[in-house]
Write a protein that holds these residues in place. Structure first.
Motif, PDB file in Angstrom:
ATOM      1  N   TYR A   1      40.073  40.154  38.582  1.00 37.20           N
ATOM      2  CA  TYR A   1      41.359  40.491  38.842  1.00 37.20           C
ATOM      3  C   TYR A   1      41.921  41.703  38.304  1.00 37.20           C
ATOM      4  O   TYR A   1      41.860  41.903  36.889  1.00 37.20           O
ATOM      5  CB  TYR A   1      41.986  39.445  37.645  1.00 37.20           C
ATOM      6  N   ASN A   2      41.909  42.734  39.181  1.00 36.38           N
ATOM      7  CA  ASN A   2      42.565  44.104  38.670  1.00 36.38           C
ATOM      8  C   ASN A   2      43.884  43.982  38.135  1.00 36.38           C
ATOM      9  O   ASN A   2      44.660  43.666  38.864  1.00 36.38           O
ATOM     10  CB  ASN A   2      42.038  44.716  39.858  1.00 36.38           C
ATOM     11  N   THR A   3      44.092  44.775  37.009  1.00 31.77           N
ATOM     12  CA  THR A   3      45.384  44.968  36.640  1.00 31.77           C
ATOM     13  C   THR A   3      45.606  46.672  36.516  1.00 31.77           C
ATOM     14  O   THR A   3      46.689  46.878  36.273  1.00 31.77           O
ATOM     15  CB  THR A   3      45.526  44.496  35.287  1.00 31.77           C
ATOM     16  N   ASP A   4      44.755  47.385  36.902  1.00 27.86           N
ATOM     17  CA  ASP A   4      44.914  48.693  36.738  1.00 27.86           C
ATOM     18  C   ASP A   4      45.637  49.521  37.887  1.00 27.86           C
ATOM     19  O   ASP A   4      46.025  50.525  37.794  1.00 27.86           O
ATOM     20  CB  ASP A   4      43.550  49.366  36.602  1.00 27.86           C
ATOM     21  N   SER A   5      45.108  48.923  39.058  1.00 25.35           N
ATOM     22  CA  SER A   5      45.828  49.237  40.452  1.00 25.35           C
ATOM     23  C   SER A   5      47.237  48.748  40.839  1.00 25.35           C
ATOM     24  O   SER A   5      47.410  47.591  40.840  1.00 25.35           O
ATOM     25  CB  SER A   5      44.735  49.238  41.567  1.00 25.35           C
ATOM     26  N   LYS A   6      47.906  49.653  41.126  1.00 24.72           N
ATOM     27  CA  LYS A   6      49.494  48.941  41.966  1.00 24.72           C
ATOM     28  C   LYS A   6      49.094  48.253  43.225  1.00 24.72           C
ATOM     29  O   LYS A   6      49.719  47.229  43.455  1.00 24.72           O
ATOM     30  CB  LYS A   6      50.413  50.155  41.823  1.00 24.72           C
ATOM     31  N   ASN A   7      48.412  49.069  43.852  1.00 27.17           N
ATOM     32  CA  ASN A   7      48.058  48.594  45.374  1.00 27.17           C
ATOM     33  C   ASN A   7      46.598  47.707  45.345  1.00 27.17           C
ATOM     34  O   ASN A   7      45.664  48.402  44.868  1.00 27.17           O
ATOM     35  CB  ASN A   7      47.870  49.625  46.513  1.00 27.17           C
ATOM     36  N   LYS A   8      46.508  46.595  45.791  1.00 33.37           N
ATOM     37  CA  LYS A   8      45.528  45.807  45.524  1.00 33.37           C
ATOM     38  C   LYS A   8      45.010  44.924  46.652  1.00 33.37           C
ATOM     39  O   LYS A   8      45.649  45.204  47.746  1.00 33.37           O
ATOM     40  CB  LYS A   8      45.576  44.782  44.627  1.00 33.37           C
ATOM     41  N   THR A   9      43.773  44.450  46.728  1.00 35.23           N
ATOM     42  CA  THR A   9      43.348  43.631  47.929  1.00 35.23           C
ATOM     43  C   THR A   9      42.914  42.523  47.319  1.00 35.23           C
ATOM     44  O   THR A   9      41.937  42.403  46.356  1.00 35.23           O
ATOM     45  CB  THR A   9      42.207  44.238  48.719  1.00 35.23           C
ATOM     46  N   ALA A  10      43.452  41.086  48.033  1.00 31.37           N
ATOM     47  CA  ALA A  10      42.952  39.950  47.428  1.00 31.37           C
ATOM     48  C   ALA A  10      42.102  39.258  48.451  1.00 31.37           C
ATOM     49  O   ALA A  10      42.237  39.525  49.767  1.00 31.37           O
ATOM     50  CB  ALA A  10      43.988  39.095  47.236  1.00 31.37           C
ATOM     51  N   SER A  11      41.085  38.701  48.086  1.00 37.04           N
ATOM     52  CA  SER A  11      40.162  37.891  49.237  1.00 37.04           C
ATOM     53  C   SER A  11      39.574  36.692  48.386  1.00 37.04           C
ATOM     54  O   SER A  11      39.546  36.358  47.324  1.00 37.04           O
ATOM     55  CB  SER A  11      39.025  38.795  49.501  1.00 37.04           C
ATOM     56  N   ILE A  12      39.260  36.006  49.429  1.00 38.53           N
ATOM     57  CA  ILE A  12      38.568  34.488  49.188  1.00 38.53           C
ATOM     58  C   ILE A  12      37.857  34.248  50.492  1.00 38.53           C
ATOM     59  O   ILE A  12      37.791  34.392  51.505  1.00 38.53           O
ATOM     60  CB  ILE A  12      39.823  33.436  48.975  1.00 38.53           C
ATOM     61  N   THR A  13      36.615  33.214  49.781  1.00 36.49           N
ATOM     62  CA  THR A  13      35.909  32.700  50.783  1.00 36.49           C
ATOM     63  C   THR A  13      35.960  31.298  51.123  1.00 36.49           C
ATOM     64  O   THR A  13      36.195  30.623  50.053  1.00 36.49           O
ATOM     65  CB  THR A  13      34.335  33.205  50.823  1.00 36.49           C
ATOM     66  N   MET A  14      35.710  30.666  52.361  1.00 36.48           N
ATOM     67  CA  MET A  14      35.702  29.219  52.596  1.00 36.48           C
ATOM     68  C   MET A  14      34.329  28.777  53.235  1.00 36.48           C
ATOM     69  O   MET A  14      34.206  29.747  54.277  1.00 36.48           O
ATOM     70  CB  MET A  14      36.966  28.790  53.284  1.00 36.48           C
ATOM     71  N   ARG A  15      33.511  27.936  52.677  1.00 32.52           N
ATOM     72  CA  ARG A  15      32.227  27.417  53.377  1.00 32.52           C
ATOM     73  C   ARG A  15      32.544  26.157  54.040  1.00 32.52           C
ATOM     74  O   ARG A  15      33.226  25.231  53.342  1.00 32.52           O
ATOM     75  CB  ARG A  15      31.117  27.498  52.306  1.00 32.52           C
ATOM     76  N   LEU A  16      32.431  26.254  55.411  1.00 31.58           N
ATOM     77  CA  LEU A  16      32.864  24.618  56.233  1.00 31.58           C
ATOM     78  C   LEU A  16      31.471  24.099  56.937  1.00 31.58           C
ATOM     79  O   LEU A  16      30.727  25.157  57.282  1.00 31.58           O
ATOM     80  CB  LEU A  16      33.772  25.145  57.312  1.00 31.58           C
TER      81      LEU A  16
END
Length: 241
Positions: free
Chosen positions: A221-236
């Motif tokens: 959980y980055n709080t240093d950068s104003k512009n961020k990238t969020a990601s998540i994986t799903m295993r099916l």
């Protein structure tokens, strides 16, 4: 009678052999499963900023130190409001008091300490959705030196208030990505994709855009950068027909 009993006994053996053989085939030919992992990611810009700093005074008389700190507090508040920050967004924390002493030695041996005075410190925090405004103020805060206040600023922290909605959207993207991968694998193997057997969500990661940050097993959980990238994986896991 003996002949009839022999026929019944033989038929029972045949039936038992059939069921045993059928059970063996079922165990020997389990349903084929395709396991795939899909990724969902999204770039976003923080819409909440939290910025903190502190100022302090030193005096041998405790009351004098407090009076000076209170004067500096008013100067800090007036400066911040003059820059456009609302008074209700400015939070002053309780005053921290430290007794300053110097160690005294004689012939290399510690013999006590000498009182130098009291240091009083107060922290101020600003929380606002006007990210650009607070960013600019945090860069210009050294102007307080001209007013006689030694203000120490911390780097701003950036957050996103719509994170729950973003997470739902990303789960949907990761699930769709995994399903498309599974369909392609089934197609290439000459099979058809069957029912979904199970779905497992990975950890939620938020990193700075183009930062090269490493993912964490427990989630970043980055709080240093104003512009961020969020990601998540799903295993099916899918059955294959």
């Amino acid at each position: 009678m003996k002949h009839i009993s022999a026929i019944i006994f033989g038929a029972a053996i045949v039936i038992a052999a059939y069921f045993l053989g059928n059970a063996y085939v079922r165990r020997a030919s389990p349903a084929q499963i395709i396991s795939v992992t899909g990724l969902g990611n999204e770039n976003f810009t923080s819409d909440l900023i939290v910025w903190e700093g502190h100022f302090s005074t030193t005096n041998t008389v405790l009351k004098s130190a407090f009076d000076q700190l209170n004067s500096d507090k008013n100067i800090v508040k007036e400066y911040l409001t003059s820059k456009g920050i609302k008074a209700e967004q400015i939070i002053f924390n309780s005053v921290q008091t430290t007794e300053l002493r110097d160690n005294k030695y004689e012939n290399g041996n510690y013999v006590g300490s000498i009182f130098r005075g009291y240091q009083l410190t107060q922290t101020v925090k600003i929380e606002s959705q006007d990210v650009s405004l607070v960013e600019n103020v945090s860069r210009e805060i050294t102007e307080l030196l001209n007013k006689g206040v030694q203000f120490n600023s911390y780097p701003p922290r950036y957050y996103y208030t719509k994170l729950a909605d973003l997470k739902i959207e990303m789960i949907s993207k990761a699930t769709e990505d995994a399903r498309l991968r599974a369909e392609k694998i089934a197609e290439n193997s000459g099979s058809n994709l069957g029912d979904l057997v199970s779905a497992k969500m990975g950890v939620f990661q938020i990193t700075g855009q183009n930062s090269g940050e490493d993912y964490s097993w427990g989630g970043a959980y980055n709080t240093d950068s104003k512009n961020k990238t969020a990601s998540i994986t799903m295993r099916l896991d899918y059955k294959v027909r």
